[in-house]
Design an enzyme around this catalytic site. Structure first.
Site, short mmCIF file in Angstrom:
data_model
loop_
_atom_site.label_atom_id
_atom_site.label_comp_id
_atom_site.label_asym_id
_atom_site.label_seq_id
_atom_site.Cartn_x
_atom_site.Cartn_y
_atom_site.Cartn_z
N HIS A 132 -0.85 -6.66 -17.45
CA HIS A 132 -0.83 -6.90 -16.01
C HIS A 132 -2.05 -6.29 -15.31
O HIS A 132 -2.14 -6.34 -14.09
CB HIS A 132 0.47 -6.31 -15.44
CG HIS A 132 0.88 -6.86 -14.11
ND1 HIS A 132 1.10 -6.06 -13.01
CD2 HIS A 132 1.10 -8.13 -13.71
CE1 HIS A 132 1.46 -6.80 -11.99
NE2 HIS A 132 1.47 -8.06 -12.38
N ASP A 149 1.99 11.50 2.66
CA ASP A 149 1.50 12.50 3.62
C ASP A 149 0.10 12.17 4.14
O ASP A 149 -0.60 13.05 4.65
CB ASP A 149 1.49 13.90 2.99
CG ASP A 149 2.90 14.45 2.80
OD1 ASP A 149 3.85 13.81 3.27
OD2 ASP A 149 3.03 15.50 2.16
N LYS A 160 0.36 -3.43 -4.20
CA LYS A 160 1.04 -2.35 -4.92
C LYS A 160 0.40 -1.04 -4.46
O LYS A 160 -0.51 -0.52 -5.11
CB LYS A 160 0.88 -2.51 -6.43
CG LYS A 160 1.39 -3.86 -6.99
CD LYS A 160 0.28 -4.84 -7.14
CE LYS A 160 0.63 -6.03 -8.01
NZ LYS A 160 1.80 -6.77 -7.67
N ASP A 171 -21.82 -2.75 -15.41
CA ASP A 171 -22.88 -1.80 -15.76
C ASP A 171 -22.40 -0.35 -15.81
O ASP A 171 -23.21 0.59 -15.74
CB ASP A 171 -24.05 -1.91 -14.77
CG ASP A 171 -24.79 -3.23 -14.91
OD1 ASP A 171 -24.63 -3.89 -15.96
OD2 ASP A 171 -25.51 -3.62 -13.98
N LYS A 224 -5.80 -5.53 -13.84
CA LYS A 224 -6.80 -6.34 -13.14
C LYS A 224 -8.01 -5.45 -12.90
O LYS A 224 -8.07 -4.72 -11.90
CB LYS A 224 -6.21 -6.87 -11.83
CG LYS A 224 -4.93 -7.69 -12.04
CD LYS A 224 -4.13 -7.80 -10.77
CE LYS A 224 -2.79 -8.46 -11.02
NZ LYS A 224 -1.85 -7.58 -11.73
N HIS A 265 1.67 -8.88 -1.77
CA HIS A 265 1.61 -8.63 -3.21
C HIS A 265 1.02 -7.25 -3.50
O HIS A 265 0.79 -6.88 -4.64
CB HIS A 265 0.75 -9.73 -3.86
CG HIS A 265 0.79 -9.77 -5.34
ND1 HIS A 265 -0.31 -9.41 -6.13
CD2 HIS A 265 1.76 -10.12 -6.22
CE1 HIS A 265 0.00 -9.55 -7.39
NE2 HIS A 265 1.24 -9.98 -7.49
#
Length: 496
Positions: free
Chosen positions: A230, A420, A415, A237, A232, A413
């Site tokens: 999952h 704090d 996440k 470089d 991404k 979508h």
């Protein structure tokens, strides 16, 4: 003759049923005594196999097994071992209060130590972060980084679509490969199920190397189908890195059936990129065992010392990863630690909110202790069972003072979590059991007061403009039909 055939058929069916029952019993013994699952997950699988003997067994073989002890990423380079050495040294210093941290960061020192211990997540300083919450802006920066590549491009994504954006990205990679730039790409088998092999032909002809993670050689008979890469990640470089929730496809530009796509992605410039690079190399060396990357030391072009002189940021970052091959749930443990140490506020954005009992209890205790806990979920489902499970678990928290919100402006979508206004986590892991136990995930844990305040401001602004609050009163008045949907979805939530 007919009677004989009937007797043979009956005997065969009896024998087949006996085999299925024995296999079911064996699977139940494995679930209970060998896999050490949570009681809820174990009971769910036992009930499935009891009431649906054959189908339950098939579902378990394809979706119920784990990979603990498989040591998928056990092959280390010298650079990996050096990273582990740095983590051990930082862990020693932080436990001896010898690691210099600002007062704001020191409240999360045990979270830092935990991630060092579980995942060798080295703490890097002076990183520059660029935040993207819109697909158009993210992919403009993404394309620009690819075009500026001078030595290598390392791409690792769950999904790439054969559409306008997907073809544009492949064309850019092909262009750079033709220029002599090292181009390596990993895509998940399930995430690219609908993409034909010919989609990558021109890229491969130009010199690019594309690998599929857990390839579905026989798609409907692949017992690893449930374990998804999952992640991404883009590393260019060794100096520029991207991590977050956007996949590659037109829908992530808001051109799909879910409407506007609200996500969170970050561009990193600084020493944290080395950790993203290490993650990619470990995944690559598993997926491409015939063309592994050998890194002997930090002098490698994959870990350039130059290229960070222009960094203006001051963020502390840890890159943490987890997956079904290890019982050490680093990202989940990091989430739990941040929840436990928050004193003022916990703001969470997630499309899938299916916590286990310890996390649910942690959020309940935080809210009961006076912490401002707010959770944002989608207002529309992309997976109906998950959608109703979302509402079920959120409903449990409302009575404790947690405030829940449905995002109305398309599909959220993201996440992301902010604690704090100091500690932030952004990456690929949802707040659900699948991300905690079944998916290969990577998150950035960011410790920066200025960045945390910015994330808080965005969160609170969206609550005012794009969200509807889910109140306890409204939740109590939901219809019987909704209650049934929630109940069924919650029953299966440990194995969703």
């Amino acid at each position: 003759m007919i009677d004989l055939l009937s007797i043979i058929y009956d005997e065969f069916m009896w024998f087949l049923q006996l085999i299925i029952i024995l296999l079911d019993i064996g699977a139940c013994i494995t679930v209970i005594f060998l896999e050490r699952r949570s009681p809820q997950a174990a009971l769910t699988w036992i009930l499935v196999m009891f009431f649906l003997p054959f189908l339950g067994l098939v579902l378990y073989l394809f979706f119920g097994r784990h990979l603990y002890g498989s040591h998928i990423f056990s092959k280390k380079t010298k650079a990996d071992l050096m990273l582990a050495s740095q983590a051990e040294e930082q862990f020693r210093k932080i436990t001896e209060n010898a690691l210099e941290l600002t007062p704001n960061l020191s409240r999360f020192d045990s979270t830092i130590a935990l991630l060092l211990s579980l995942d060798n997540a080295v703490l890097t300083r002076n990183n520059e972060i660029t935040l993207y919450t819109d697909g158009e802006m993210k992919f403009e920066a993404f394309k620009e980084a690819i075009l500026e590549a001078k030595h290598h491009i390392h791409l690792e994504y769950f999904i790439i679509r054969d559409d306008e954006l997907g073809n544009l990205v492949v064309d850019l990679l092909t262009q750079k490969a033709a220029e002599g730039i090292e181009v390596r790409a990993i895509f998940d088998a399930a995430g690219t199920f609908s993409v034909k092999k010919e989609f990558f032909t021109q890229l491969k002809k130009a010199g690019g190397d594309v690998r599929i993670f857990f390839p579905l050689k026989i798609s409907f008979l692949n017992t690893r189908l449930n374990f998804r890469n999952h992640r991404k990640i883009l590393v260019v470089d060794g100096t520029t890195g991207f991590i977050g929730g956007f996949n590659i496809g037109d829908e992530y530009l808001g051109k799909g059936p879910m409407g506007y796509w609200r996500d969170t992605h970050v561009r990193l410039h600084g020493k944290a990129v080395a950790a993203l690079q290490t993650r990619f190399i470990m995944d690559w060396n598993y997926a491409a065992q015939d063309a592994q990357i050998s890194v002997e030391d930090w002098e490698s072009p994959y870990y350039p010392k130059e290229g960070f002189r222009d960094v203006t940021g001051h963020s502390y970052i840890q890159i943490a990863s987890s997956g079904p091959d290890s019982a050490e749930k680093a990202i989940y443990s990091g989430y739990m630690s941040l929840i436990g140490h928050a004193k003022e506020s916990i703001y969470i954005q997630t499309p899938y909110f299916i916590p286990d009992d310890p996390m649910l209890t942690g959020l309940l205790l935080a809210a009961r202790s006076g912490v401002d806990v707010r959770i944002m979920i989608p207002c529309k489902p992309d997976h109906p069972l998950v959608y109703w499970a979302n509402h079920s678990y959120l409903g449990d928290l409302l009575a404790a003072g947690v405030r829940g919100y449905a995002y109305n402006d398309g599909f959220i979508h993201s996440k992301a979590g902010v604690f704090d206004g100091v500690a932030t986590t952004i990456g690929t892991a949802n707040w659900d059991i699948r991300s905690f136990k079944l998916n290969f995930e990577t998150n950035a844990f960011i410790y920066d007061l200025e960045f945390g305040k910015k994330m808080n401001q965005i969160f609170l602004s969206e609550l005012e403009t794009n969200c509807t609050e889910i109140t306890l009163e409204e939740y109590k008045e939901r219809s019987l039909n909704v209650k049934i949907k929630e109940g069924i979805s919650r029953l299966f939530s440990p194995i969703l």
